[in-house]
Design a protein around this motif. Structure first.
Motif, PDB file in Angstrom:
ATOM      1  N   MET B 525      -9.628 -35.844 -43.570  1.00 61.22           N
ATOM      2  CA  MET B 525      -8.790 -36.633 -42.658  1.00 61.22           C
ATOM      3  C   MET B 525      -8.366 -35.794 -41.440  1.00 61.22           C
ATOM      4  SD  MET B 525      -5.232 -38.590 -43.557  1.00 61.22           S
ATOM      5  CE  MET B 525      -4.218 -37.109 -43.714  1.00 61.22           C
ATOM      6  N   HIS B 526      -8.025 -34.549 -41.693  1.00 64.42           N
ATOM      7  CA  HIS B 526      -7.634 -33.685 -40.570  1.00 64.42           C
ATOM      8  C   HIS B 526      -8.828 -33.362 -39.677  1.00 64.42           C
ATOM      9  CE1 HIS B 526      -3.340 -32.499 -41.006  1.00 64.42           C
ATOM     10  NE2 HIS B 526      -3.521 -33.190 -42.119  1.00 64.42           N
ATOM     11  N   LEU B 527      -9.977 -33.130 -40.280  1.00 63.38           N
ATOM     12  CA  LEU B 527     -11.187 -32.894 -39.489  1.00 63.38           C
ATOM     13  C   LEU B 527     -11.497 -34.112 -38.626  1.00 63.38           C
ATOM     14  CD1 LEU B 527     -13.660 -31.175 -38.837  1.00 63.38           C
ATOM     15  CD2 LEU B 527     -14.701 -31.945 -40.992  1.00 63.38           C
ATOM     16  N   PHE B 528     -11.269 -35.285 -39.191  1.00 71.72           N
ATOM     17  CA  PHE B 528     -11.494 -36.528 -38.444  1.00 71.72           C
ATOM     18  C   PHE B 528     -10.487 -36.636 -37.307  1.00 71.72           C
ATOM     19  CE2 PHE B 528     -13.999 -40.482 -39.469  1.00 71.72           C
ATOM     20  CZ  PHE B 528     -13.846 -41.053 -38.224  1.00 71.72           C
ATOM     21  N   GLY B 529      -9.251 -36.330 -37.601  1.00 72.95           N
ATOM     22  CA  GLY B 529      -8.220 -36.377 -36.566  1.00 72.95           C
ATOM     23  C   GLY B 529      -8.538 -35.431 -35.407  1.00 72.95           C
ATOM     24  N   LEU B 530      -9.005 -34.241 -35.749  1.00 70.20           N
ATOM     25  CA  LEU B 530      -9.363 -33.274 -34.708  1.00 70.20           C
ATOM     26  C   LEU B 530     -10.531 -33.785 -33.870  1.00 70.20           C
ATOM     27  CD1 LEU B 530      -8.963 -30.034 -36.839  1.00 70.20           C
ATOM     28  CD2 LEU B 530      -7.763 -30.486 -34.689  1.00 70.20           C
ATOM     29  N   THR B 531     -11.483 -34.434 -34.514  1.00 72.52           N
ATOM     30  CA  THR B 531     -12.627 -34.985 -33.778  1.00 72.52           C
ATOM     31  C   THR B 531     -12.162 -36.098 -32.846  1.00 72.52           C
ATOM     32  OG1 THR B 531     -13.980 -34.512 -35.733  1.00 72.52           O
ATOM     33  CG2 THR B 531     -14.946 -35.931 -34.040  1.00 72.52           C
ATOM     34  N   GLY B 532     -11.283 -36.963 -33.369  1.00 76.96           N
ATOM     35  CA  GLY B 532     -10.741 -38.026 -32.534  1.00 76.96           C
ATOM     36  C   GLY B 532     -10.024 -37.455 -31.318  1.00 76.96           C
ATOM     37  N   LEU B 533      -9.223 -36.448 -31.538  1.00 80.78           N
ATOM     38  CA  LEU B 533      -8.489 -35.852 -30.417  1.00 80.78           C
ATOM     39  C   LEU B 533      -9.430 -35.129 -29.442  1.00 80.78           C
ATOM     40  CD1 LEU B 533      -5.909 -36.760 -31.784  1.00 80.78           C
ATOM     41  CD2 LEU B 533      -4.889 -34.564 -31.170  1.00 80.78           C
ATOM     42  N   ALA B 534     -10.473 -34.505 -29.972  1.00 78.92           N
ATOM     43  CA  ALA B 534     -11.434 -33.837 -29.077  1.00 78.92           C
ATOM     44  C   ALA B 534     -12.111 -34.870 -28.170  1.00 78.92           C
ATOM     45  CB  ALA B 534     -12.479 -33.081 -29.900  1.00 78.92           C
ATOM     46  N   TYR B 535     -12.405 -36.026 -28.742  1.00 82.83           N
ATOM     47  CA  TYR B 535     -13.015 -37.100 -27.939  1.00 82.83           C
ATOM     48  C   TYR B 535     -12.022 -37.592 -26.890  1.00 82.83           C
ATOM     49  CZ  TYR B 535     -15.572 -41.502 -27.026  1.00 82.83           C
ATOM     50  OH  TYR B 535     -16.241 -42.553 -26.443  1.00 82.83           O
ATOM     51  N   MET B 536     -10.782 -37.787 -27.312  1.00 84.54           N
ATOM     52  CA  MET B 536      -9.754 -38.248 -26.369  1.00 84.54           C
ATOM     53  C   MET B 536      -9.554 -37.241 -25.237  1.00 84.54           C
ATOM     54  SD  MET B 536      -8.955 -41.189 -27.394  1.00 84.54           S
ATOM     55  CE  MET B 536     -10.378 -41.544 -28.437  1.00 84.54           C
ATOM     56  N   TRP B 537      -9.545 -35.951 -25.605  1.00 82.05           N
ATOM     57  CA  TRP B 537      -9.349 -34.936 -24.566  1.00 82.05           C
ATOM     58  C   TRP B 537     -10.528 -34.901 -23.599  1.00 82.05           C
ATOM     59  CZ3 TRP B 537      -5.266 -33.388 -22.428  1.00 82.05           C
ATOM     60  CH2 TRP B 537      -4.086 -33.303 -23.162  1.00 82.05           C
ATOM     61  N   ALA B 538     -11.731 -35.173 -24.110  1.00 84.41           N
ATOM     62  CA  ALA B 538     -12.886 -35.245 -23.221  1.00 84.41           C
ATOM     63  C   ALA B 538     -12.763 -36.445 -22.280  1.00 84.41           C
ATOM     64  CB  ALA B 538     -14.176 -35.334 -24.046  1.00 84.41           C
ATOM     65  N   LEU B 539     -12.332 -37.594 -22.832  1.00 80.87           N
ATOM     66  CA  LEU B 539     -12.127 -38.780 -21.999  1.00 80.87           C
ATOM     67  C   LEU B 539     -11.047 -38.535 -20.950  1.00 80.87           C
ATOM     68  CD1 LEU B 539     -12.150 -41.669 -24.695  1.00 80.87           C
ATOM     69  CD2 LEU B 539     -13.975 -41.114 -23.064  1.00 80.87           C
ATOM     70  N   MET B 540      -9.964 -37.885 -21.379  1.00 81.33           N
ATOM     71  CA  MET B 540      -8.853 -37.630 -20.441  1.00 81.33           C
ATOM     72  C   MET B 540      -9.263 -36.624 -19.384  1.00 81.33           C
ATOM     73  SD  MET B 540      -5.322 -37.921 -22.662  1.00 81.33           S
ATOM     74  CE  MET B 540      -5.689 -36.792 -23.984  1.00 81.33           C
ATOM     75  N   ALA B 541     -10.048 -35.610 -19.787  1.00 80.54           N
ATOM     76  CA  ALA B 541     -10.497 -34.604 -18.816  1.00 80.54           C
ATOM     77  C   ALA B 541     -11.416 -35.254 -17.779  1.00 80.54           C
ATOM     78  CB  ALA B 541     -11.221 -33.469 -19.541  1.00 80.54           C
ATOM     79  N   LYS B 542     -12.262 -36.147 -18.270  1.00 77.54           N
ATOM     80  CA  LYS B 542     -13.167 -36.845 -17.335  1.00 77.54           C
ATOM     81  C   LYS B 542     -12.362 -37.665 -16.330  1.00 77.54           C
ATOM     82  CE  LYS B 542     -16.920 -40.267 -17.481  1.00 77.54           C
ATOM     83  NZ  LYS B 542     -18.068 -39.676 -16.783  1.00 77.54           N
ATOM     84  N   ALA B 543     -11.357 -38.358 -16.815  1.00 75.77           N
ATOM     85  CA  ALA B 543     -10.517 -39.168 -15.928  1.00 75.77           C
ATOM     86  C   ALA B 543      -9.755 -38.288 -14.938  1.00 75.77           C
ATOM     87  CB  ALA B 543      -9.552 -40.010 -16.753  1.00 75.77           C
ATOM     88  N   ALA B 544      -9.250 -37.157 -15.423  1.00 72.58           N
ATOM     89  CA  ALA B 544      -8.507 -36.243 -14.544  1.00 72.58           C
ATOM     90  C   ALA B 544      -9.439 -35.629 -13.505  1.00 72.58           C
ATOM     91  CB  ALA B 544      -7.834 -35.154 -15.373  1.00 72.58           C
ATOM     92  N   ASN B 545     -10.626 -35.222 -13.954  1.00 73.84           N
ATOM     93  CA  ASN B 545     -11.610 -34.671 -13.016  1.00 73.84           C
ATOM     94  C   ASN B 545     -11.961 -35.670 -11.923  1.00 73.84           C
ATOM     95  OD1 ASN B 545     -11.958 -32.114 -14.101  1.00 73.84           O
ATOM     96  ND2 ASN B 545     -13.599 -32.746 -15.494  1.00 73.84           N
ATOM     97  N   ALA B 546     -12.084 -36.924 -12.313  1.00 68.63           N
ATOM     98  CA  ALA B 546     -12.434 -37.959 -11.330  1.00 68.63           C
ATOM     99  C   ALA B 546     -11.351 -38.060 -10.262  1.00 68.63           C
ATOM    100  CB  ALA B 546     -12.626 -39.302 -12.034  1.00 68.63           C
ATOM    101  N   LYS B 547     -10.092 -37.974 -10.688  1.00 63.19           N
ATOM    102  CA  LYS B 547      -8.989 -38.050  -9.719  1.00 63.19           C
ATOM    103  C   LYS B 547      -9.012 -36.840  -8.780  1.00 63.19           C
ATOM    104  CE  LYS B 547      -6.941 -41.824 -10.942  1.00 63.19           C
ATOM    105  NZ  LYS B 547      -6.678 -42.935 -10.007  1.00 63.19           N
ATOM    106  N   ILE B 548      -9.264 -35.687  -9.374  1.00 64.75           N
ATOM    107  CA  ILE B 548      -9.294 -34.464  -8.558  1.00 64.75           C
ATOM    108  C   ILE B 548     -10.473 -34.515  -7.591  1.00 64.75           C
ATOM    109  CG2 ILE B 548      -9.619 -31.950  -8.651  1.00 64.75           C
ATOM    110  CD1 ILE B 548      -8.102 -32.128 -11.442  1.00 64.75           C
ATOM    111  N   ALA B 549     -11.622 -34.958  -8.096  1.00 67.67           N
ATOM    112  CA  ALA B 549     -12.811 -35.071  -7.244  1.00 67.67           C
ATOM    113  C   ALA B 549     -12.571 -36.059  -6.109  1.00 67.67           C
ATOM    114  CB  ALA B 549     -14.013 -35.506  -8.073  1.00 67.67           C
ATOM    115  N   ALA B 550     -11.747 -37.052  -6.372  1.00 67.54           N
ATOM    116  CA  ALA B 550     -11.449 -38.051  -5.341  1.00 67.54           C
ATOM    117  C   ALA B 550     -10.354 -37.581  -4.387  1.00 67.54           C
ATOM    118  CB  ALA B 550     -11.047 -39.370  -5.999  1.00 67.54           C
ATOM    119  N   GLY B 551      -9.926 -36.332  -4.556  1.00 71.47           N
ATOM    120  CA  GLY B 551      -9.006 -35.759  -3.581  1.00 71.47           C
ATOM    121  C   GLY B 551      -7.559 -35.665  -4.010  1.00 71.47           C
TER     122      GLY B 551
END
Lengths: 597, 597
Positions: B525-551
């Protein structure tokens, strides 16, 4: 379910693992061959189990009460009488100097008693615990007259003691201390200031309270170099050893409302021209206070184990009693409505994790405490030096790692209880709430970690940790052909290499940028704790194997080996995780400005 | 320091990460384009921050009071008025069916409000929380007449609701349930039995309380196959929608004394021939109760994040304010007596760990809740099916992992406070004590882990987890040439492989011996939770990068990336440890007989 003092496990460590009888020619040990120690453990078990344990919930529910009109504190019902019995049984002087009426037993034996007291009633045990700390400081730093005046009364328990460090604006950072001491013509000082979080600061159990107070003599240098230590008795001692007039300037003006340890009076102490007596040199107060503090820190590590033990016992009793669901592999209590929850693997996971941490932690505590004895008593300077090095190095590890883990064990016990664990009808909520302070006081666990990486590790060119590595290497070398010990040797060898790796990383990166050391400190402390426990489990497995090889069929020994295997399989893998984290350095950690949090 | 609802982070997830406007053609979403949602979040922040948060300590200190003469419960001062404001503001019906007067907003939007409520005042928020669970069960399983009778009043908040499962001898194992239901000539039933730990079971805030009660109809099969669900109203509804006579057979006969959530009335409910009405089919009560339960479980995962958020905010405020010691790299507040403790790497470690867990956990909750909406609302059956699979699979992970981590965050916050954290003068003790129940109720975290490995993973041939792996693979494939996202993609790829490895191990070893599945469950369950959070952090990083790339030069986005890097460097390494542990199997865990513990 009442707390059952784990006498068997204490005996196993003292006799079979540490073999304390090998030190029978040392003072203190000569009075305590193992068969005598065993009688002491039995008596301690009886006293703590029958007198202190039943008062634990009473203390939690009733707490202490301050009468603001008289500034006196009433302890929970039964505490005063239990304290009287503690004194009458001679328990307060178990480890104290015979020159002042103590029994002079080894520190390691005293620790076994302290653990039982703390498991039975942590809040209660803090009253004599603090008193013993104050005793140690006076014993270390006092004049002969001070010793003669205070120590005999503290050994009998007639007088208790406290340590007064914290002020509202100043906890960890003692350099900010403001309490002032003004020299008087008669050689005494007048002390003025406010001290907070003073455990056992005021109560109704002893005839007198000997406050040790850090203060700054007028004109002293700023910072930690201008701090002196004072004895501020609640009542002035008379020549005949009785108590005289009240020292009017010291009083308790408040009690903290806390998450736990309600039975202990956590006092706000107000000093208004209280009469105090310098102990030790001017501006050298911290040196003496740290004698008290180091003893206290090891004692706090012990509290983590002690609360864990009590909570674990309650969880085991509940898990055997509570019928709920069926084993995944078919009913184990077919005649009953359900199986006891101890059949469930995940319940066992919590119990075995707890058991492995407690028993490993206890061994690590006792092993270190024995070094504490050797550091004072051994005739060979080399042995004393090594033992003293170990005491310095291991104290922050024991305090930080064992209280972190003790709290985890208490939280496991709550979890095993399910909803019952969240109610106050079962004892585990209190164990968890009481235990939480152990991660904080006598220096937070973060401060311990920093003490470890910033001071203890580097002391004397890293001599202590190098000696520890050599000792482990030697043990591995001597036992690596022992097939029965193989998994323990492999595990120890692996984690020792990880700790060496982490130590090397710290040496290379911590000096270059101190933030790297700070960033790594807690993970390093845990890696160290895991290594210590791996060594202890190897020692315990060796001792258990020897008994089995000698024909014992006592399940105690096979259980010990299984518990040790659990440690290797399911606790030790965290070492790699800590190593990986500590080597990431401080860049990400320090990147954000404060306002970004 | 008062709780500041994290509207900015909510907006980031809803708009930039999940882009809820892409679902603007779905019912509910069509009424809530992001700009409307933003207004709702602002209003929610104002209400929860200004009305509920100030009552949190009040609830803890005062608790609830039962008058044994009248069996009525008085809630803490201010709760009743705050509840009135909650109803007047329309907050009770935010996510409810417009057919019964609700606003029909998406579940994911409702969750944002619930999180704020729970952060502001967990004990208070449980009253409308339980009511909404009861609403959902009636909405799912009730007859038209039952819906018309109860739902409109529950949507307005005039009536609240409860769920009555637990009995003294029966919590997790509902098959042991004894409460009985005797059919009456008029089609109603008389319910007799005792239910314990009934949150919001009796109070003074609503005109009526609609109890949903599990009971066994006389003659029903033993075990879980003979359990039915009943509506037992405190007052009988009259035709005109007002409340009529008191249902004399149901009353509160006790309140639990608990570690936390003192502001919520945890009741012992006594049913003595109380009049009840069957909801759904005979003997099929659990099916409806699990509708309520699944919603509740996701809500409990949310409570972990919510208490973590509140505790984290308090810890940050303290760490910026408390001056103690100096930075290891030289003073950062040279004019002051000391630096704020936020300069210390180990304090930052605790804060960043908290921040990374909370923000990752929140995203995981919202992402799952959005799938909850899609599972009902999306026109494409494939999308509905996938969303429904995810809801089933993720619910135990969110409940178990996020509450374990939420408690860790609360304990971190206590630790950052040092001694202050152990006193009740600062808010963090309460956050930690309140949070602790979230690991237990609605099925302990061990039960969640078993639900995950024993039921959810295997459901439909493992379709849900396979789909999740494919989704991650696709995301990795689409982004692996994105240099700015590289560390996030690598981390996600690594932990996904570990989760696959663990899943494979479970498939091979869990079927062969169910104890292996049980033994592995919590680590999985904890390994699953960590995987879920790793995916979320990748999604959030992508969204943040997009904002930064857009200025954008808003530091919110760079902070997001740093926090995500912290997650990768210092939280994700635990995945390897969990994998290693879970693959050790059950042999050592099951080796000891019960008496060896």
């Amino acid at each position: 379910m009442t707390y059952q003092p784990p006498v068997r496990d204490h005996a196993f460590i003292l006799r079979d693992v540490l073999n304390i009888d090998q030190h029978g020619d040392l003072p203190g040990f000569s009075d305590a061959p193992f068969d005598v120690v065993e009688q002491i453990l039995d008596a301690a078990a009886q006293f703590t189990g029958e007198v202190l344990a039943p008062l634990n919930v009473v203390g939690d529910k009733n707490g202490c009460e301050l009468d603001p009109a008289t500034n006196t504190v009433t302890t929970p019902p039964g505490f005063k009488d239990a304290y009287k019995q503690l004194c009458e049984g001679g328990w307060t002087g178990l480890g104290s100097d015979p020159a002042y009426g103590g029994q002079g037993l080894p520190y390691v034996v005293n620790l076994a008693f302290s653990e039982m007291s703390s498991s039975a009633n942590m809040a209660f045990s803090m009253y004599p615990g603090l008193a013993h700390g104050a005793y140690s400081a006076i014993h270390f730093g006092g004049t002969d007259e001070q010793k003669q005046t205070y120590l005999p009364k503290m050994v009998t328990g007639e007088w208790t003691g406290t340590m007064n460090l914290t002020e509202p604006h100043c906890g960890t950072d003692l350099g900010l201390l403001r309490t002032k001491a003004v020299p008087q013509a008669d050689g005494s000082y007048k002390i003025t200031g406010q001290k907070i979080w003073i455990s056992a600061g005021e109560h109704d159990m002893s005839d007198n309270i000997v406050h040790l107070v850090l203060a700054r003599i007028e004109g002293a240098p700023a910072g930690v170099k201008g701090i002196s230590l004072f004895i501020v008795p609640k009542f002035f001692p008379k020549e005949d050893g009785s108590v005289g007039e009240r020292n009017q300037g010291v009083k308790c003006v408040g009690l903290e409302e806390k998450m736990g340890i309600h039975g202990n009076a956590t006092c706000v102490m107000q000093y208004d021209d209280a009469v105090g007596y310098l102990i030790g040199e001017e501006n050298a107060g911290l040196k003496i206070m740290f004698v008290m503090m180091n003893e206290a820190r090891l004692g706090v590590g012990m509290q983590g184990v002690a609360q864990g033990e009590a909570a674990y016992q309650a969880a085991v009793a509940f898990a055997k009693d509570r019928l709920q669901g069926r084993s995944l592999t078919g009913p184990k209590n077919a005649d009953g409505p359900a199986d006891p929850i101890i059949v469930h693997p995940d319940v066992r996971r919590m119990l075995l994790e707890s058991k492995a941490l407690i028993e490993g932690g206890r061994a690590f505590l006792f092993w270190t405490a024995l070094h504490g004895d050797l550091s004072h008593l051994h005739p060979d300077e080399k042995v004393r030096e090594k033992a003293s090095d170990y005491m310095g190095l291991m104290t922050p590890v024991l305090k930080g790692y064992l209280t972190d883990k003790g709290f985890q064990v208490c939280s496991n016990a709550v979890q095993v209880h399910g909803g019952s664990g969240f109610t106050e009808h079962f004892p585990v909520s209190q164990f968890m709430r009481d235990c939480r302070i152990a991660l904080i006081y006598e220096g937070t666990n973060g401060v311990q970690a920093l003490d470890l990486v910033g001071r203890k590790l580097a002391a004397k060119g890293g001599r202590a940790v190098m000696t520890f590595f050599q000792e482990i290497d030697q043990f591995i070398g001597e036992n690596d052909s022992d097939a029965a010990l193989k998994p323990f040797i492999e595990a120890l060898s692996g984690v020792k290499a990880q700790l060496q790796d982490g130590t090397m990383w710290l040496m290379q990166n911590g000096l270059q940028n101190p933030d790297n050391a700070g960033a790594a400190s807690t993970d390093y402390m845990h890696l160290f704790g895991l290594t210590g426990l791996a060594y202890m489990w190897a020692l315990m497995a060796k001792a258990a194997n020897a008994k089995i090889a000698a024909g014992s069929s006592d399940p105690f020994y096979t259980t010990k080996l299984t518990t040790g295997r659990y440690f290797i399989e399911r606790i030790l893998p965290d070492a790699a995780s800590h190593l990986s984290k500590l080597k990431t350095g401080s860049a990400t950690l320090m990147a954000l400005p404060a306002e970004a949090f």
